[in-house]
Design a protein around this motif. Structure first.
Motif, mmCIF file in Angstrom:
data_model
loop_
_atom_site.group_PDB
_atom_site.id
_atom_site.type_symbol
_atom_site.label_atom_id
_atom_site.label_comp_id
_atom_site.label_asym_id
_atom_site.label_seq_id
_atom_site.Cartn_x
_atom_site.Cartn_y
_atom_site.Cartn_z
ATOM 1 N N UNK A 149 0.835 -1.197 0.000
ATOM 2 C CA UNK A 149 0.000 0.000 0.000
ATOM 3 C C UNK A 149 0.869 1.246 0.000
ATOM 4 N N UNK A 150 1.860 1.228 0.863
ATOM 5 C CA UNK A 150 2.727 2.400 1.001
ATOM 6 C C UNK A 150 3.494 2.669 -0.288
ATOM 7 N N UNK A 151 3.778 1.595 -1.020
ATOM 8 C CA UNK A 151 4.507 1.751 -2.284
ATOM 9 C C UNK A 151 3.598 2.191 -3.423
ATOM 10 N N UNK A 152 2.297 2.217 -3.162
ATOM 11 C CA UNK A 152 1.370 2.704 -4.182
ATOM 12 C C UNK A 152 0.898 1.662 -5.168
ATOM 13 N N UNK A 153 1.106 0.390 -4.840
ATOM 14 C CA UNK A 153 0.737 -0.676 -5.775
ATOM 15 C C UNK A 153 -0.150 -1.732 -5.124
ATOM 16 N N UNK A 154 -1.210 -1.326 -4.460
ATOM 17 C CA UNK A 154 -2.102 -2.331 -3.862
ATOM 18 C C UNK A 154 -2.812 -3.151 -4.926
ATOM 19 N N UNK A 155 -3.213 -4.337 -4.543
ATOM 20 C CA UNK A 155 -3.839 -5.253 -5.483
ATOM 21 C C UNK A 155 -5.254 -4.815 -5.832
ATOM 22 N N UNK A 156 -5.990 -4.363 -4.820
ATOM 23 C CA UNK A 156 -7.399 -4.055 -5.022
ATOM 24 C C UNK A 156 -7.670 -2.556 -4.856
ATOM 25 N N UNK A 157 -8.453 -2.025 -5.777
ATOM 26 C CA UNK A 157 -8.835 -0.619 -5.767
ATOM 27 C C UNK A 157 -10.357 -0.506 -5.795
ATOM 28 N N UNK A 158 -10.851 0.506 -5.116
ATOM 29 C CA UNK A 158 -12.247 0.847 -5.226
ATOM 30 C C UNK A 158 -12.432 1.966 -6.233
ATOM 31 N N UNK A 159 -13.678 2.278 -6.504
ATOM 32 C CA UNK A 159 -13.925 3.419 -7.379
ATOM 33 C C UNK A 159 -13.696 4.684 -6.570
ATOM 34 N N UNK A 160 -13.531 5.784 -7.186
ATOM 35 C CA UNK A 160 -13.260 7.023 -6.495
ATOM 36 C C UNK A 160 -14.512 7.709 -5.984
ATOM 37 N N UNK A 161 -14.312 8.544 -5.003
ATOM 38 C CA UNK A 161 -15.391 9.398 -4.522
ATOM 39 C C UNK A 161 -14.867 10.828 -4.470
ATOM 40 N N UNK A 162 -15.627 11.748 -5.029
ATOM 41 C CA UNK A 162 -15.174 13.128 -5.159
ATOM 42 C C UNK A 162 -15.356 13.882 -3.852
ATOM 43 N N UNK A 163 -14.312 14.567 -3.460
ATOM 44 C CA UNK A 163 -14.375 15.488 -2.320
ATOM 45 C C UNK A 163 -14.035 16.875 -2.836
ATOM 46 N N UNK A 164 -14.915 17.806 -2.608
ATOM 47 C CA UNK A 164 -14.703 19.177 -3.040
ATOM 48 C C UNK A 164 -14.850 20.100 -1.841
ATOM 49 N N UNK A 165 -13.814 20.897 -1.602
ATOM 50 C CA UNK A 165 -13.812 21.813 -0.461
ATOM 51 C C UNK A 165 -13.777 23.234 -1.000
ATOM 52 N N UNK A 166 -14.779 23.998 -0.656
ATOM 53 C CA UNK A 166 -14.854 25.379 -1.114
ATOM 54 C C UNK A 166 -14.279 26.329 -0.076
ATOM 55 N N UNK A 167 -13.705 27.394 -0.560
ATOM 56 C CA UNK A 167 -13.080 28.376 0.350
ATOM 57 C C UNK A 167 -14.089 29.404 0.797
#
Length: 121
Positions: free
Chosen positions: A103-121
């Motif tokens: 995981x730390x190396x950035x190469x995990x076997x399984x990935x989920x779909x993304x979820x958008x996070x938007x932070x407004x100022x």
């Protein structure tokens, strides 16, 4: 293994969101689970992970603001995000691997779909 990420949305700066990553399969409790994020035009970076034994890691940019936790009974990992900043805006991905090193190396076997996070100022 299938991973389902949820909880993203729109928040104001200083606000909070909680992401969830629900996993199917029997290896959840013996695996590390992490969150990555990718902002437009940038590479995907590791934000946090939690090992099977509960050891946690946080990127410097989110330390003291984000908290990762896991509920093995529910096969779910949570990322509590407080004191959100506009620079936290990204697509957040959860990932799972039997090894936290992978995981730390950035190469995990399984990935989920993304979820958008938007932070407004």
């Amino acid at each position: 293994v299938q991973l389902q990420a949820s909880g993203g949305g729109l928040a104001q700066a200083g606000g909070s969101l909680r992401l969830s990553c629900a996993a199917s399969g029997s290896i959840f409790s013996i695996s590390a689970v992490g969150w990555y994020r990718q902002a437009p035009g940038k590479q995907r970076d590791l934000v946090s992970f939690i090992s099977s034994g509960g050891v946690t890691y946080y990127a410097d940019s989110v330390k003291d603001r984000f908290t990762i936790s896991r509920d093995n009974a529910k096969n779910t990992v949570y990322l509590q995000m407080n004191s959100l900043k506009p620079e936290d805006t990204a697509v957040y991905y959860c990932a799972l691997d039997p090894s936290y090193r992978t995981l730390r190396a950035g190469t995990p076997v399984y990935w989920g779909q993304g979820t958008q996070v938007t932070v407004s100022s």
